[in-house]
Design a protein around this motif. Structure first.
Motif, mmCIF file in Angstrom:
data_model
loop_
_atom_site.group_PDB
_atom_site.id
_atom_site.type_symbol
_atom_site.label_atom_id
_atom_site.label_comp_id
_atom_site.label_asym_id
_atom_site.label_seq_id
_atom_site.Cartn_x
_atom_site.Cartn_y
_atom_site.Cartn_z
ATOM 1 N N PHE A 1 39.289 45.075 53.471
ATOM 2 C CA PHE A 1 40.293 45.038 54.532
ATOM 3 C C PHE A 1 41.312 43.925 54.259
ATOM 4 N N VAL A 2 40.810 42.734 53.932
ATOM 5 C CA VAL A 2 41.688 41.594 53.636
ATOM 6 C C VAL A 2 42.572 41.908 52.436
ATOM 7 N N LEU A 3 41.989 42.430 51.375
ATOM 8 C CA LEU A 3 42.750 42.775 50.175
ATOM 9 C C LEU A 3 43.835 43.796 50.492
ATOM 10 N N GLU A 4 43.471 44.861 51.192
ATOM 11 C CA GLU A 4 44.442 45.909 51.541
ATOM 12 C C GLU A 4 45.554 45.370 52.430
ATOM 13 N N HIS A 5 45.219 44.470 53.351
ATOM 14 C CA HIS A 5 46.225 43.875 54.242
ATOM 15 C C HIS A 5 47.288 43.137 53.429
ATOM 16 N N PHE A 6 46.839 42.297 52.504
ATOM 17 C CA PHE A 6 47.791 41.497 51.743
ATOM 18 C C PHE A 6 48.533 42.314 50.687
ATOM 19 N N ILE A 7 47.928 43.356 50.157
ATOM 20 C CA ILE A 7 48.648 44.262 49.254
ATOM 21 C C ILE A 7 49.769 44.949 50.022
ATOM 22 N N ALA A 8 49.473 45.442 51.223
ATOM 23 C CA ALA A 8 50.491 46.106 52.048
ATOM 24 C C ALA A 8 51.608 45.132 52.408
ATOM 25 N N LYS A 9 51.243 43.909 52.731
ATOM 26 C CA LYS A 9 52.236 42.885 53.082
ATOM 27 C C LYS A 9 53.135 42.583 51.872
ATOM 28 N N TYR A 10 52.545 42.474 50.698
ATOM 29 C CA TYR A 10 53.300 42.215 49.472
ATOM 30 C C TYR A 10 54.257 43.369 49.188
ATOM 31 N N ARG A 11 53.746 44.599 49.282
ATOM 32 C CA ARG A 11 54.597 45.765 49.013
ATOM 33 C C ARG A 11 55.750 45.845 50.000
ATOM 34 N N ALA B 1 57.204 43.364 51.573
ATOM 35 C CA ALA B 1 58.173 42.316 51.227
ATOM 36 C C ALA B 1 58.950 42.692 49.971
ATOM 37 N N THR B 2 58.279 43.274 48.997
ATOM 38 C CA THR B 2 58.929 43.686 47.755
ATOM 39 C C THR B 2 59.941 44.794 48.021
ATOM 40 N N ASP B 3 59.559 45.771 48.845
ATOM 41 C CA ASP B 3 60.475 46.865 49.195
ATOM 42 C C ASP B 3 61.684 46.346 49.967
ATOM 43 N N ALA B 4 61.457 45.428 50.904
ATOM 44 C CA ALA B 4 62.559 44.863 51.689
ATOM 45 C C ALA B 4 63.518 44.108 50.780
ATOM 46 N N ASN B 5 62.978 43.387 49.818
ATOM 47 C CA ASN B 5 63.821 42.645 48.881
ATOM 48 C C ASN B 5 64.636 43.598 48.017
ATOM 49 N N ALA B 6 64.023 44.669 47.553
ATOM 50 C CA ALA B 6 64.735 45.660 46.734
ATOM 51 C C ALA B 6 65.858 46.311 47.540
ATOM 52 N N ASN B 7 65.590 46.616 48.807
ATOM 53 C CA ASN B 7 66.625 47.205 49.663
ATOM 54 C C ASN B 7 67.784 46.245 49.884
ATOM 55 N N ARG B 8 67.492 44.957 50.076
ATOM 56 C CA ARG B 8 68.567 43.957 50.237
ATOM 57 C C ARG B 8 69.414 43.879 48.977
ATOM 58 N N GLN B 9 68.767 43.926 47.819
ATOM 59 C CA GLN B 9 69.510 43.846 46.561
ATOM 60 C C GLN B 9 70.397 45.071 46.371
#
Length: 100
Positions: A69-79, A81-89
């Motif tokens: 659960f912890v691993l999946e939570h932080f993977i989802a959070k990372y993805r 943030a990564t997607d939001a950054n790509a959209n901003r760029q």
């Protein structure tokens, strides 16, 4: 967050389910801290979060389910943030990739 490069001996904690049965969970300090952080984000106690994880699990032992659960939570959070950054760029460079 504890230094995950320095593994610690798992800390055991007793846990009482809503039906009154009890069990124990053994997690490394990094997982306890992550569980507290997630519970804080959700504005619930770590015990309530643990009860939800226990209630919703399909199979496997509770300790392993919490780690996943912890691993999946932080993977989802990372993805996210990564997607939001790509959209901003993409928005910062209008017309790039468009050919006429």
């Amino acid at each position: 967050m504890p230094d995950v490069r320095m593994p610690t001996k798992p800390r055991k904690q007793s846990f009482t389910r809503p039906d009154g049965t009890s069990t124990s969970i053994s997690l490394e300090e990094a997982f306890w801290e992550a569980l507290k952080e997630i519970a804080s984000e959700k504005r619930i106690s770590p015990t309530d979060l643990t009860r939800r994880i226990d209630r919703d699990r399909v199979r496997g032992n509770l300790t392993s389910t919490i780690r996943l659960f912890v691993l999946e939570h932080f993977i989802a959070k990372y993805r996210s943030a990564t997607d939001a950054n790509a959209n901003r760029q993409r928005k910062a460079r209008p017309g790039e990739g468009v050919r006429s």
